[in-house]
Each structure stands twice: as structure tokens, then as C-alpha cells.
Design an enzyme around this catalytic site. Structure first.
Site, PDB file in Angstrom:
ATOM      1  N   GLY A  42      -4.402   2.181  -5.925  1.00 52.94           N
ATOM      2  CA  GLY A  42      -3.093   1.850  -6.442  1.00 52.94           C
ATOM      3  C   GLY A  42      -2.945   1.958  -7.944  1.00 52.94           C
ATOM      4  N   ASP A 226       0.629  -1.359  -5.756  1.00 59.10           N
ATOM      5  CA  ASP A 226      -0.718  -0.907  -5.399  1.00 59.10           C
ATOM      6  C   ASP A 226      -0.786  -0.205  -4.041  1.00 59.10           C
ATOM      7  OD1 ASP A 226      -0.118  -3.279  -4.227  1.00 59.10           O
ATOM      8  OD2 ASP A 226      -1.950  -4.304  -4.756  1.00 59.10           O
ATOM      9  N   THR A 227       0.027   0.824  -3.871  1.00 63.37           N
ATOM     10  CA  THR A 227      -0.096   1.741  -2.742  1.00 63.37           C
ATOM     11  C   THR A 227      -1.477   2.390  -2.795  1.00 63.37           C
ATOM     12  OG1 THR A 227       2.271   2.210  -2.799  1.00 63.37           O
ATOM     13  CG2 THR A 227       0.872   3.848  -1.728  1.00 63.37           C
ATOM     14  N   VAL A 228      -2.067   2.722  -1.643  1.00 68.34           N
ATOM     15  CA  VAL A 228      -3.382   3.365  -1.623  1.00 68.34           C
ATOM     16  C   VAL A 228      -3.269   4.790  -1.107  1.00 68.34           C
ATOM     17  CG1 VAL A 228      -4.532   1.148  -1.261  1.00 68.34           C
ATOM     18  CG2 VAL A 228      -3.963   2.563   0.721  1.00 68.34           C
TER      19      VAL A 228
END
Length: 411
Positions: A42, A226-228
Site C-alpha cells: 500500500g 493501503d491497497t495491496v
């Protein structure tokens, strides 16, 4: 800031030597000797107190992908494996431990793209599924099979209850939403709810409201952004990309971010007659900013330029920070990881030497971005938390780093 070497240079990182084997392409039952994965946990804010946990989950995700590559898996299978590991971590905003929406529920977005077939699969606002990327990958695979009965076109993007029902009907087990919430995500929800209730009770003017909104953005930045994601190249040179997210904290039910949108969350495209380079991109940040700029596809297109480092720098500056589509935004928040590869030929003595050049980069306008990377030949993954230079303003400036690998094989 590390610069990217061009195709004529001989230097390569010592830990990344022998990325590609000089053996013939293996069958799916043989162990592969080539491949590379780059992951991110992220773009947002990563505190020093939790740096160890963020780096550890990136290492595990890299290892999962490399294990798949060593077993002969294609890039799309390896990238899905990396995402499952990232989704299972309670420290990331994806799958387990995702942000809760206004109703106190978890709704996730995810997508995956295969650079070889150019097929794409995505889910949006899906509840009750532990690993949304598995549903997206299943949609991709089903789409590769061709038309359904009576000539119907198979779906590539499903949302809400329909996505969940489709997943269960295709053998993906459901998981109660209450089991997907963690102590951290629940406490964050309660804290944010109290702040919202207090704000609604206050009779303040426009300026006060604006100040409160900016304050909340600063305090909750890491939880919101905080996208992965991950990008992979396999032994055969195929690329794939994937992304997964729990979305913004306190989002409206049904809101879908960039992680599910075509060309916004991820992009992967093998080299062809038009494109000299194979490229794979995964994004993170404020979904609305990434959707309105289609940043994943823009960065992929930019990677066809000769200088990858300069091309990504210009794309992030011109197509994102200074984008006319975001002219009304005070801060443009996002990050990308990018991988590209091509075939190089060098004449040595009496024979031609063919090799594959792999360049990988990351860039972000947020305070920080956590990444990890690993080749099949590495014994363990490398991790890094990239941070904006001291004194710069998040959303108005950017950081960019990366490296290059090369391995030559005989024709």
C-alpha cells in the site's frame, strides 16, 4: 533515488544474478529457473512501529509467488498467490482486516489481469469472501473458456451479492463478515464513527468543515490508502498484475474503488508488434483519484519509452499530480509498482547472445509505500519502505525508485 540502467549496461544487482535459466522452457511438471515478483503493501503512511510487520507480509507474499514460479506456474497464477498472502494479513486493508464501511460492514474490491491473454477479472463491493482476488481470478479463467450457453458473454466484473453468489457457486467458500474484521479494524471503525458523530453535531462553517476533513485525512491516511498488489513475470516472459482493497474507511455502502476498475487498479500486457516491452502495473492510493486518471494503464503506456525511470516520473507528474481531471484536488494521493521486460541481443565472438531485461520501479505521492521483491534465484525477498523526501508535501510531490536485472542466454 535509484536510476534505471539501460539495455547496454552490464551491471546487475549481485543478489539478482542468474534470473533466467539457459535451459529450454520447462514443462508444467518441471521446476522453473526464472521469474520475478514485485509486491506492495500500500501507498499511504507506514509507521516505524509497524514497519517490521509490513515488511514481513511483503516477504511472505514474494515467497508464495516464487514457490508457484518454481513449480512451473504461469505469471497469473503466481500473482494470485501473492495477493492471497497479502489479503490474509491483518495489517493490510484487503481481505481479512479490511476497513469497515459506514454500516460497519466489510466490502472488498479486487482485480487481476493476464498479460498473455489480456483477459481481466474483477469484483467490487463483495462481502463474505475471505480472498476476493480468488473470485477475480476465477472470473478471468472462466472468461478464457469462451461463451456460455446460448451464446452468452461470460462476465468479467461482478459486484455485491451477485459476486458473492457467483463465487460460492464456483466453489469459493464464504466467510462471515464478522470473522473478517480484526481488533484493529473494529477499533478504527469505532474511533472514526465517534469523530463523524461529533462533526455532525458541530454547527461550523465551511472553513471549519474543510479543516476537519483535512485533519481526518492526515490521521487516517494509512487506513484509507493501503491497497495491496503485485506484478509478476514468469520464465516464459509472460506478465500479470493484481490488486485488492477493503476501500476507504467509513465509505458509503456500495462504493467501489480503483482496485476493481479496468485500467485503474492493475494492468498487464505482453510485448507484441505494437509494444516492444511487456508491462505490468499495480496501483494504490485514493481510489477516486486513480479512477479519474486511469493511472495503471497510463503508466503501462508510458513504459514503452526508452528510459523507464524518466517515463514513470513524467507519467506520475503529468498524468496524475498535474492531471486536468484532478485540477480541483488539493492533494493527489497514490502510488504504483511497475515491471517491464524485453528481449535483448548482444554479439559476442562468433555467436549472438539473447537475454531478458527486467526493470522494476515504484513511485508514490503519499508519505510512504512498502514494497518487496524477489527472483526465483533469491534465497529471500528484499523489502523497503519508500518515503517522500523530508520537507516535501504529500499529494504534491513524489518519490521514485527502482532497479534492473538482466540475464543473457545462448541462442
Amino acid at each position: 533515488m535509484e536510476s534505471v540502467m539501460n539495455c547496454a549496461e552490464e551491471q546487475q544487482p549481485s543478489s539478482m544474478t542468474n534470473l533466467w535459466s539457459n535451459k529450454q522452457e520447462p514443462s508444467r511438471t518441471q521446476k522453473a529457473k526464472g521469474g520475478f515478483v514485485l509486491v506492495h503493501a500500500g501507498a499511504g503512511y507506514h509507521s516505524e512501529s509497524k514497519a517490521k510487520e509490513y515488511k514481513h507480509v511483503c516477504k511472505r507474499a514474494c515467497q508464495r509467488a516464487v514457490d508457484q514460479l518454481k513449480a512451473g506456474a504461469l505469471a497469473v497464477e503466481a500473482v494470485a498467490a501473492a495477493l492471497v498472502e497479502l489479503e490474509d494479513s491483518p495489517f493490510t486493508n484487503a481481505g481479512m482486516g479490511s476497513n469497515l464501511n459506514l454500516s460497519g460492514e466489510i466490502e472488498c474490491d479486487a482485480s487481476i489481469m493476464d498479460g498473455k491473454s489480456l483477459h481481466f477479472g474483477a469484483v467490487g463491493a463483495i462481502s463474505g469472501i475471505k480472498n476476493p482476488v480468488l473470485v477475480a481470478n476465477c472470473l478471468l479463467k472462466e472468461g478464457q473458456k469462451g461463451k456460455l450457453s446460448a451464446g452468452r458473454i461470460p462476465p468479467c466484473f461482478l459486484v455485491g451479492r451477485g459476486a458473492r453468489d457467483w463465487a460460492v457457486s464456483h466453489g469459493i467458500p464464504s466467510c462471515p463478515s464478522e470473522k473478517m474484521a480484526t481488533k484493529f479494524s473494529l477499533s478504527a471503525y469505532k474511533r472514526n464513527k465517534r469523530k463523524m458523530e461529533l462533526a455532525e453535531r458541530m454547527d461550523a462553517g465551511h472553513n471549519q468543515t474543510k479543516k476537519r476533513r483535512q485533519s481526518n485525512e492526515n490521521e487516517n491516511g494509512s487506513g484509507c490508502l493501503d491497497t495491496v498488489g503485485a506484478v509478476v513475470v514468469d520464465l516464459e516472459g509472460n506478465v500479470a498484475a493484481a490488486v485488492s482493497s477493503g476501500g476507504l474507511a467509513m465509505k458509503h455502502p456500495g462504493r467501489i474503488g480503483q482496485a476493481a476498475h479496468y485500467g485503474c487498479g492493475c494492468w498487464a500486457e505482453n510485448a507484441c508488434n505494437i509494444n516492444s516491452y511487456s508491462t505490468a502495473v499495480s496501483t494504490s492510493g485514493c481510489g477516486e483519484h486513480l479512477i479519474r486518471t486511469m493511472l495503471a494503464r497510463e503508466c503501462s503506456a508510458a513504459m514503452q519509452s526508452e528510459d523507464a525511470h524518466q517515463a514513470l516520473l513524467e507519467a506520475m507528474q503529468n498524468k496524475f499530480i498535474s492531471s486536468p481531471f484532478l485540477a480541483s484536488e488539493d492533494r493527489v494521493l497514490g502510488g504504483v509498482i511497475v515491471l517491464r521486460c524485453c528481449t535483448c541481443v548482444e554479439a559476442q565472438s562468433s555467436q549472438n547472445i539473447q537475454g531478458i531485461l527486467v526493470e522494476f520501479l515504484w513511485s508514490h505521492t503519499t508519505e510512504s509505500m512498502c514494497v518487496g521483491y524477489m527472483s526465483v534465484q533469491d534465497s529471500k525477498a528484499k523489502t523497503h519502505i519508500s518515503r517522500l523526501p523530508s520537507g516535501t508535501v504529500p499529494g504534491q510531490s513524489l518519490a521514485i525508485e527502482g532497479d534492473v536485472l538482466r540475464r543473457f542466454n545462448s541462442w
